[in-house]
Design a protein around this motif. Structure first.
Motif, PDB file in Angstrom:
ATOM      1  N   LEU A 100      25.192 -10.038 -11.340  1.00  0.00           N
ATOM      2  CA  LEU A 100      24.691  -9.577 -12.633  1.00  0.00           C
ATOM      3  C   LEU A 100      23.260  -9.087 -12.493  1.00  0.00           C
ATOM      4  O   LEU A 100      22.398  -9.823 -12.024  1.00  0.00           O
ATOM      5  CB  LEU A 100      24.769 -10.714 -13.658  1.00  0.00           C
ATOM      6  CG  LEU A 100      26.160 -11.341 -13.849  1.00  0.00           C
ATOM      7  CD1 LEU A 100      26.057 -12.554 -14.774  1.00  0.00           C
ATOM      8  CD2 LEU A 100      27.144 -10.316 -14.393  1.00  0.00           C
ATOM      9  N   GLY A 101      23.024  -7.854 -12.957  1.00  0.00           N
ATOM     10  CA  GLY A 101      21.705  -7.256 -12.807  1.00  0.00           C
ATOM     11  C   GLY A 101      20.757  -7.519 -13.958  1.00  0.00           C
ATOM     12  O   GLY A 101      19.724  -6.853 -14.086  1.00  0.00           O
ATOM     13  N   GLY A 102      21.065  -8.506 -14.795  1.00  0.00           N
ATOM     14  CA  GLY A 102      20.120  -8.909 -15.835  1.00  0.00           C
ATOM     15  C   GLY A 102      20.395  -8.318 -17.208  1.00  0.00           C
ATOM     16  O   GLY A 102      21.215  -7.421 -17.384  1.00  0.00           O
ATOM     17  N   ASP A 103      19.665  -8.848 -18.213  1.00  0.00           N
ATOM     18  CA  ASP A 103      19.845  -8.477 -19.622  1.00  0.00           C
ATOM     19  C   ASP A 103      21.312  -8.630 -20.019  1.00  0.00           C
ATOM     20  O   ASP A 103      21.935  -7.727 -20.597  1.00  0.00           O
ATOM     21  CB  ASP A 103      19.371  -7.046 -19.882  1.00  0.00           C
ATOM     22  CG  ASP A 103      17.851  -6.934 -19.872  1.00  0.00           C
ATOM     23  OD1 ASP A 103      17.188  -7.982 -19.752  1.00  0.00           O
ATOM     24  OD2 ASP A 103      17.333  -5.810 -19.964  1.00  0.00           O
ATOM     25  N   ALA A 106      20.474 -12.004 -11.628  1.00  0.00           N
ATOM     26  CA  ALA A 106      19.059 -11.651 -11.540  1.00  0.00           C
ATOM     27  C   ALA A 106      18.549 -11.499 -12.968  1.00  0.00           C
ATOM     28  O   ALA A 106      18.824 -10.498 -13.629  1.00  0.00           O
ATOM     29  CB  ALA A 106      18.875 -10.351 -10.758  1.00  0.00           C
ATOM     30  N   LEU A 107      17.840 -12.494 -13.448  1.00  0.00           N
ATOM     31  CA  LEU A 107      17.421 -12.496 -14.850  1.00  0.00           C
ATOM     32  C   LEU A 107      16.639 -11.241 -15.208  1.00  0.00           C
ATOM     33  O   LEU A 107      15.770 -10.784 -14.466  1.00  0.00           O
ATOM     34  CB  LEU A 107      16.551 -13.726 -15.139  1.00  0.00           C
ATOM     35  CG  LEU A 107      17.198 -15.099 -14.937  1.00  0.00           C
ATOM     36  CD1 LEU A 107      16.225 -16.190 -15.376  1.00  0.00           C
ATOM     37  CD2 LEU A 107      18.516 -15.217 -15.681  1.00  0.00           C
ATOM     38  N   HIS A 153      18.918 -21.340  -9.691  1.00  0.00           N
ATOM     39  CA  HIS A 153      17.476 -21.295  -9.909  1.00  0.00           C
ATOM     40  C   HIS A 153      16.878 -20.176  -9.056  1.00  0.00           C
ATOM     41  O   HIS A 153      17.140 -20.100  -7.851  1.00  0.00           O
ATOM     42  CB  HIS A 153      16.822 -22.632  -9.540  1.00  0.00           C
ATOM     43  CG  HIS A 153      17.348 -23.788 -10.338  1.00  0.00           C
ATOM     44  ND1 HIS A 153      16.741 -24.220 -11.498  1.00  0.00           N
ATOM     45  CD2 HIS A 153      18.432 -24.584 -10.161  1.00  0.00           C
ATOM     46  CE1 HIS A 153      17.421 -25.240 -11.996  1.00  0.00           C
ATOM     47  NE2 HIS A 153      18.460 -25.479 -11.203  1.00  0.00           N
ATOM     48  N   LEU A 154      16.115 -19.300  -9.698  1.00  0.00           N
ATOM     49  CA  LEU A 154      15.526 -18.167  -8.981  1.00  0.00           C
ATOM     50  C   LEU A 154      14.120 -18.478  -8.476  1.00  0.00           C
ATOM     51  O   LEU A 154      13.378 -19.194  -9.145  1.00  0.00           O
ATOM     52  CB  LEU A 154      15.487 -16.940  -9.899  1.00  0.00           C
ATOM     53  CG  LEU A 154      16.834 -16.452 -10.430  1.00  0.00           C
ATOM     54  CD1 LEU A 154      16.643 -15.137 -11.191  1.00  0.00           C
ATOM     55  CD2 LEU A 154      17.855 -16.272  -9.323  1.00  0.00           C
ATOM     56  N   PRO A 155      13.780 -17.912  -7.298  1.00  0.00           N
ATOM     57  CA  PRO A 155      14.615 -17.068  -6.453  1.00  0.00           C
ATOM     58  C   PRO A 155      15.712 -17.886  -5.772  1.00  0.00           C
ATOM     59  O   PRO A 155      15.592 -19.101  -5.641  1.00  0.00           O
ATOM     60  CB  PRO A 155      13.632 -16.500  -5.428  1.00  0.00           C
ATOM     61  CG  PRO A 155      12.576 -17.560  -5.327  1.00  0.00           C
ATOM     62  CD  PRO A 155      12.424 -18.107  -6.717  1.00  0.00           C
ATOM     63  N   GLU A 156      16.755 -17.180  -5.336  1.00  0.00           N
ATOM     64  CA  GLU A 156      17.922 -17.851  -4.771  1.00  0.00           C
ATOM     65  C   GLU A 156      18.450 -17.019  -3.606  1.00  0.00           C
ATOM     66  O   GLU A 156      18.402 -15.784  -3.632  1.00  0.00           O
ATOM     67  CB  GLU A 156      19.001 -17.994  -5.847  1.00  0.00           C
ATOM     68  CG  GLU A 156      20.316 -18.569  -5.366  1.00  0.00           C
ATOM     69  CD  GLU A 156      21.353 -18.650  -6.476  1.00  0.00           C
ATOM     70  OE1 GLU A 156      22.359 -19.368  -6.288  1.00  0.00           O
ATOM     71  OE2 GLU A 156      21.176 -17.991  -7.528  1.00  0.00           O
ATOM     72  N   PHE A 157      18.948 -17.700  -2.584  1.00  0.00           N
ATOM     73  CA  PHE A 157      19.590 -16.998  -1.476  1.00  0.00           C
ATOM     74  C   PHE A 157      20.997 -17.556  -1.295  1.00  0.00           C
ATOM     75  O   PHE A 157      21.183 -18.750  -1.082  1.00  0.00           O
ATOM     76  CB  PHE A 157      18.797 -17.155  -0.177  1.00  0.00           C
ATOM     77  CG  PHE A 157      19.381 -16.368   0.973  1.00  0.00           C
ATOM     78  CD1 PHE A 157      19.404 -14.982   0.933  1.00  0.00           C
ATOM     79  CD2 PHE A 157      19.910 -17.011   2.080  1.00  0.00           C
ATOM     80  CE1 PHE A 157      19.941 -14.242   1.983  1.00  0.00           C
ATOM     81  CE2 PHE A 157      20.454 -16.283   3.136  1.00  0.00           C
ATOM     82  CZ  PHE A 157      20.464 -14.895   3.089  1.00  0.00           C
ATOM     83  N   TRP A 158      21.976 -16.676  -1.416  1.00  0.00           N
ATOM     84  CA  TRP A 158      23.383 -17.021  -1.260  1.00  0.00           C
ATOM     85  C   TRP A 158      23.916 -16.345  -0.009  1.00  0.00           C
ATOM     86  O   TRP A 158      23.555 -15.193   0.280  1.00  0.00           O
ATOM     87  CB  TRP A 158      24.153 -16.549  -2.486  1.00  0.00           C
ATOM     88  CG  TRP A 158      25.643 -16.718  -2.436  1.00  0.00           C
ATOM     89  CD1 TRP A 158      26.371 -17.754  -2.945  1.00  0.00           C
ATOM     90  CD2 TRP A 158      26.598 -15.804  -1.875  1.00  0.00           C
ATOM     91  NE1 TRP A 158      27.715 -17.552  -2.730  1.00  0.00           N
ATOM     92  CE2 TRP A 158      27.878 -16.358  -2.064  1.00  0.00           C
ATOM     93  CE3 TRP A 158      26.477 -14.576  -1.219  1.00  0.00           C
ATOM     94  CZ2 TRP A 158      29.036 -15.725  -1.636  1.00  0.00           C
ATOM     95  CZ3 TRP A 158      27.631 -13.944  -0.770  1.00  0.00           C
ATOM     96  CH2 TRP A 158      28.887 -14.520  -0.988  1.00  0.00           C
ATOM     97  N   LEU A 186      16.198 -12.240  -7.016  1.00  0.00           N
ATOM     98  CA  LEU A 186      14.794 -12.431  -7.400  1.00  0.00           C
ATOM     99  C   LEU A 186      14.602 -12.371  -8.912  1.00  0.00           C
ATOM    100  O   LEU A 186      15.413 -11.791  -9.634  1.00  0.00           O
ATOM    101  CB  LEU A 186      13.921 -11.350  -6.741  1.00  0.00           C
ATOM    102  CG  LEU A 186      14.024 -11.227  -5.217  1.00  0.00           C
ATOM    103  CD1 LEU A 186      13.110 -10.108  -4.725  1.00  0.00           C
ATOM    104  CD2 LEU A 186      13.682 -12.549  -4.544  1.00  0.00           C
ATOM    105  N   ASN A 187      13.500 -12.973  -9.355  1.00  0.00           N
ATOM    106  CA  ASN A 187      13.080 -12.872 -10.756  1.00  0.00           C
ATOM    107  C   ASN A 187      11.909 -11.896 -10.800  1.00  0.00           C
ATOM    108  O   ASN A 187      10.815 -12.210 -10.342  1.00  0.00           O
ATOM    109  CB  ASN A 187      12.660 -14.242 -11.286  1.00  0.00           C
ATOM    110  CG  ASN A 187      12.404 -14.224 -12.788  1.00  0.00           C
ATOM    111  OD1 ASN A 187      12.089 -13.182 -13.368  1.00  0.00           O
ATOM    112  ND2 ASN A 187      12.517 -15.372 -13.425  1.00  0.00           N
TER     113      ASN A 187
END
Length: 263
Positions: A23-26, A55-56, A76-81, A91-92
């Protein structure tokens, strides 16, 4: 009608067809202010899943909404999957000048992740804002991006641009044989288009949909004719390569109906 909700058209997409969702946010038009809104979003987008990466965006991030989202989703951001050679760095990109400590902490996370990256063949850097849009040689994004964010300060000090702080780390990853793709989701409202470009063998993708809360006809019904699209990624495990293509939201809904219809 609930005015702060996930785009209504997404209810008709069978996201179970995919191994994960980025998800690219919003995701909602306004800041989240209740768990009930997240429960509803989860029923459509499975936001509590470990493989749903969010990505919020600036409509998601806030003093109250960000902790609410993180507590509910467990992300919880930042996050690495990572999985089987594919890595996604989320990233935030909403931290402002009053959030210098968070900016510095995130940069340290990026540095540590990219410097010590192991076993990754393809890397996706997922953000909301297109913080890389001011990179020299990278053009064509201005008409598509919702808000110009190429000047976003990575940290609250001199030498704070994407080009100075993050770009060298991505080039280093590329030199180590990692395929690098930067994906941003802050698009779709100003112009429903998909755009991509490549600089020094690193790929940049901008794609988003216009939430139908804003885009309705005179009868208050979502405009199904909007040329919105999503990006479908395919990870080829044996080669460790990543390919992608935009698909219109309407076509994806049609595919979903075919996948769920009885044979």
């Amino acid at each position: 009608m609930e005015v702060n909700q996930v785009d209504e058209r997404l209810k008709d997409v069978n996201f179970e067809m995919f191994d994960g969702l980025w998800l690219g946010g919003d995701v909602l038009p306004y800041h989240v202010d209740s768990v009930e809104q997240l429960v509803r979003a989860d029923s459509i987008l499975n936001i509590k899943s470990p493989s749903t990466l969010w990505a919020l965006g600036n409509h998601d991030h806030g003093e109250l909404s960000t902790p609410l989202i993180e507590d509910y989703t467990g992300h919880h951001l930042p996050e690495f999957w990572q999985s089987e050679g594919l890595g996604v760095l989320v990233l935030n990109t909403n931290f402002g000048w009053e959030e210098c400590e968070q900016k510095l902490s995130q940069l340290a996370f990026i540095d540590s992740t990219l410097t010590h990256i192991r076993g990754i063949k393809s890397l996706v850097v997922l953000t909301h804002q297109a913080i890389w849009s001011a990179l020299p040689g990278l053009g064509g994004f201005a008409p598509v991006v919702n808000a110009e964010s190429g000047g976003w300060a990575v940290v609250c000090e001199k030498g704070n641009s994407f080009e100075e702080r993050i770009w060298p780390l991505l080039l280093q990853a590329r030199d180590n044989g990692v395929n690098v793709v930067c994906v941003a989701g802050d698009a779709g409202t100003k112009d429903s288009k998909y755009h991509e470009a490549t600089v020094m063998d690193i790929h940049f993708i901008l794609s988003g949909i216009g939430n139908t809360f804003y885009l309705r006809n005179k009868n208050g019904i979502p405009d199904s004719a909007l040329p919105d699209s999503l990006v479908v990624f395919n990870y080829h495990k044996k080669k460790g390569s990543l390919s992608w293509e935009p698909i219109s939201l309407n076509d994806l809904i049609s595919l979903s109906k075919q996948a769920t219809s009885p044979r």
